[in-house]
Structures are given as C-alpha cells and as structure tokens.
Motif scaffolding. Structure first.
Motif: not given
Length: 432
Positions: A230, A238, A255, A280
């Motif tokens: 992430y 993410i 996402n 995430c």
C-alpha cells in the motif's frame, strides 16, 4: 504440572489473572515476579478471592492442591498461550512498529469487525506478558485476531512471534524509539525485522507501506515473497491520497481501479499511513469499500493518542500516551499546518533514548522553535537542559508547569500536549 493438564483447567473457565485486585471466580491466578514484587506471596489471597487455582514457582507458598507448582510462572504462562494458539485455526495478524502500533491495531480491528468476529489486543498488552494474556483471551467464536507486539530490545519480537504465531503481519514503521534498549536506529530495524523473519519461515503474508524505504529494505533482506503493498504511488494494491487533515483526516483511495473516499475522526496527518494499512488489510480479507469506510469513519480515537478534545477554554490534541523523537517531530509538523489563530505546544521529556537523549531533545526543541507556534512549553530535566539555548517556557516537573498554567491561563488556543508516558502530562489537562 504439564501444559496439557494446566490447559484442561484453563478450559473450565478460560479466565486468567495476574493481579489479585482483579480476581474472577474460577480463574487461574499466575503468580508473576517483577523487580519490586513477588506474587507468590499473594497465592493465598487469590484463592480466598475465588481463584480456582494459583500457579506458583516457590514451594513455600504451596498451601494445598489448588497451588500448582511449576519451575517458572512466566514461562508457564507463555507455554500455555502457545498451546492455546495451536488449537486455533484462524488468521492472526501480528502488528508492530515504532509509532502508530496501537492506533493501527484499533483501525484494523474496526475495519475487520464490519464483517468478522474479531479479537484485538486490549489496550497496550503487547509485551512478553500481555501477548500471552491476549492469546488466552481468544475464544472459539473469534474469526480473526489482531495482536499488537511491542519491544524495547532485540529478540523480543522473535519471542512474541513464537507465542502469537502470526499468519499475517505488518510493521507500521521504524523510528527513533527505545534507542537505549535496541542500541541505536539500526538495532531498531533489526529488532522489528524479527517479525518479517518469522513470516518468511511461516510462509505468511506481509503488508508493507511501499513509501517507506526502510521497510522495503528490511523486507528484501528477509526474503519475503507473499507481499501486499500500500502507499501513495501507482502499482500498489491500495493507493491512497491524503485529501484533508485540518483537523480531521479525509482519505481518497483506489483499489483495482475502484475509487472511494472516507472521512475519519482522526487528527494528525501522520495517521494517514495507519489508515491506509487498515484499508489494505480490510481489502485483503475481501471487505468491500462500504464496509471498510464504515469501519474507519465510525472509529473514535481514545487512550490519548491523536485525540482531539475540546475543553471549556481550548482545543487540545491529546497525544500524551507516549512519545519518541519520530512521533514528537510528526506531531509538531502536524500542528504547524493546522488552522488556528493561536497555537501552543506543551512537550514533555522522551524516555529510553540512552546516549542519544541530549541530541534528540535538542533537535526537538529546535524544531519546535522553528514551527511558528505562539507558545512553547517544555517539561522535564532533559528539555530543561536547553533552557538557555531556545525560546520557550521550561519547567523541570509537570507540577511546576501546572502552577504556571493555573496562574497564566491559556485561552482559545489549539494545544498540542505530548510527552512520554512517565511524564504523566494528563495532570495538566484540567488546566487547559
């Protein structure tokens, strides 16, 4: 007393106590020892209060067959927790880091609880005693557990991993915390990376903030391969953008080409990465954006971590649960960009910095002086050493600061109140 036999006793009540002030009927009392106490001495009292059994490691305190004698009470508690963990067939998310551990844990739990029956470490029970107690608090209804792991020296995370046995893990960040015990910043990295080493061996999944070069380096050294990223760049599972943080954080995140946004009740731009971590992890466990956002937007910060409190006189950022140079610097950066006509920072000493203590307190005092705040208050002997070098009010103790605040009332200010737990800065809140 075998672990299996003790476990059979535990299953009858599933109640554990290590404090005679909190004895539940039918519990097992573990008589732990510390530098200044020996709970073997309270075995009789625990039984009188309703404990079904007491676990002791000194034969002199064995009163009857309800006193279970073992070689070492702490080791026995840890072994019992390992045995219980082995009976659980659920995902366990191990979470550690220099800053943001507890907030991240609470956010991850808030998100996952939108769909699952979850368990998360209560409060700050994240050490060699707290983690076993947390594991032993997980019942058969729990579907996912989030276990916070703290450490102030190397090999501690390694030990906690053998107890919690995480199937998934995350290091929030590495910073200038517990430098004395870890032996400097490289020691911090080495200690925290023990979680990565465990996950590599256990073939677990690891969530990593791709914006953090230290975490990337540590993950590469560990040879991790089940990685979920992430961050703020493209290419992550993410991707997030901080839309606003004045005073509350609003995040836009993407996402699989699906965009969403969420407003939270958290203050402090430094919490942006903690929010992304929770997003995430929620996404990994197949929660939809609506569930993830609901968990985040409904979460109310507590425990005096990034907690915005309105008093009769001021708005106070209560962030005095703990402090280290990394979190102190981030808090100063945050208040410097928030909108307010008058701003005050009340900063308490930072502990466990070892030989780095003087340097780090000087750097924070310098940063505070350059932050453009209206009033600066420094409290504690470490900051006090720089009273002739920097502007601001300097006090050696919170009591001295309290007297000043009583006589010189702060009104209509945005106030940052931050320091190490041992400074007990909560005592100043009534004067703000």
């Amino acid at each position: 007393m075998t672990t299996e036999k003790l476990y059979s006793y535990y299953l009858k009540s599933r109640l554990i106590s290590t404090d005679t002030r909190n004895i539940s009927e039918g519990c097992i009392f573990f008589a732990l020892k510390g530098d200044n106490f020996n709970a073997n001495e309270f075995a009789k009292q625990a039984l009188e209060k309703g404990a079904a059994f007491v676990v002791i490691d000194e034969a002199d305190f064995a009163l009857n067959d309800k006193c279970l004698l073992v070689d070492d009470v702490l080791t026995t508690l840890q072994q019992l927790a390992r045995h219980h963990r082995n009976q659980l067939n659920i995902p366990v998310i191990g979470l550690t880091g220099s800053n943001g551990k507890t907030t991240s844990k609470e956010l991850v739990n808030a998100v996952l609880a939108e769909r699952f029956k979850t368990f998360a470490t209560f409060g700050n029970l994240n050490n060699h005693i707290g983690v076993p107690l947390s594991i032993l608090s997980i019942d058969n209804e729990v579907e996912i557990a989030v276990i916070e792991m703290g450490a102030n020296h190397q090999k501690e995370i390694e030990l906690l991993c053998t107890i919690a046995q995480p199937t998934h893990g995350i290091i929030t960040n590495v910073g200038l915390a517990h430098l004395d015990g870890f032996g400097g910043f490289e020691g911090v990295k080495k200690g925290k990376a023990e979680l990565y080493a465990y996950l590599k061996e256990a073939q677990g999944y690891t969530f990593i903030n791709r914006d953090n070069p230290h975490l990337l380096e540590m993950s590469q050294k560990a040879g991790l391969n089940k990685l979920i990223y992430y961050g703020t760049e493209n290419g992550n599972t993410i991707k997030g953008t901080l839309k606003s943080s004045d005073p509350f954080i609003e995040v836009e995140w993407t996402n699989h080409d699906l965009s969403s946004s969420v407003k939270t009740n958290l203050t402090g731009s430094y919490n942006f990465e903690n929010i992304l971590a929770a997003i995430c992890i929620g996404d990994f466990f197949d929660l939809n954006p609506e569930e993830i956002n609901a968990g985040l937007s409904n979460y109310q910060p507590k425990n005096n971590r990034s907690q915005l409190t309105k008093t009769d006189k001021n708005t106070v950022i209560c962030d005095f649960y703990n402090a280290n140079p990394s979190s102190m610097s981030a808090a100063l950066k945050n208040i410097s960009v928030l909108t307010a006509e008058h701003k005050t920072a009340i900063l308490g000493d930072m502990f466990e910095l070892g030989p780095e203590s003087a340097t780090q307190h000087e750097l924070i005092a310098k940063q505070a002086n350059e932050s453009g705040l209206n009033t600066l208050v420094f409290i504690g002997k470490h900051f006090y050493a720089f009273k002739d070098k920097f502007d601001g009010l300097f006090f050696e103790t919170p009591a001295e600061a309290a007297t000043h605040l009583q006589q010189n009332s702060v009104q209509d200010n945005l106030v940052l109140l931050k320091g190490s737990r041992g400074m007990k800065l909560e005592s100043l809140l009534e004067y703000l």
